[in-house]
Scaffold this active site. Sequence first.
Site, short mmCIF file in Angstrom:
data_model
loop_
_atom_site.label_atom_id
_atom_site.label_comp_id
_atom_site.label_asym_id
_atom_site.label_seq_id
_atom_site.Cartn_x
_atom_site.Cartn_y
_atom_site.Cartn_z
N LEU A 124 8.00 1.47 8.90
CA LEU A 124 6.92 1.38 9.89
C LEU A 124 7.08 2.50 10.92
CD1 LEU A 124 6.88 -2.47 10.47
CD2 LEU A 124 5.25 -1.12 9.13
N HIS A 126 15.97 -8.98 4.46
CA HIS A 126 16.66 -7.98 3.65
C HIS A 126 17.77 -8.66 2.84
CE1 HIS A 126 18.10 -4.03 2.50
NE2 HIS A 126 19.33 -4.47 2.75
#
Length: 199
Positions: A92, A108
């Site tokens: 991002l 994650h």
Amino acid sequence: MKRLGILLSGRGSNFAAIARNIREGALAAEISIVLSNRAAAPGLELARSLGLPARAIPPQNLDREAYDSLLIEALMEAEVDLVCLAGYMRLLSARFVRAFENRILNIHPSLLPAFTGLDAQHQALTYGVKVTGCTVHLVDEYLDAGPILMQAAVPVLDTDTVETLSARILEQEHRIFPLAIAKVLAGSIRMEGRRVISL
Ligand code: GRF
């Protein structure tokens, strides 16, 4: 009701786990939009089958900032309170992170800060660690780097392959991602530097 925006790039099992927790009353939220950079992402199809607004926004030749502006616009229009990255495979921009400061979560498949980036389960296996796991963290503009909200440990077995290890980590992902979302939505955390403290 707090509103979630989901970004995904692939199969969407974490998104499915979030939707299931909402349906079963374990997570007080609604999913107001599901967005993907990949039109063919199975997660988008899944969202549509659940009757949720779902849209692909292909990157085409846009640079990161220009692309992220489209995402920001769609998420703002859907009035989302929290953005959940559920297997979203793009970094991002700073612009995106600023637009939703401290309101972006990522899952994650490793115990961060170990094994950032792609193929974290493969990285853990080949490195030879005996314990790995998954992490839910706040997102900044760096890769897998923001303050940690929740982690779950998963032992690595001598018999593990990337597939078996990934499957056991995924079970934990599906458990802790909705829990971490609930925690953030309830506002029951405060920050002390990088440390996220439960209230
Ligand atoms: C998960 O392993 C997640 O931790 C990682 O990407 C994978 C996405 O899986 N960020 P799914 O699309 O949620 O099934």
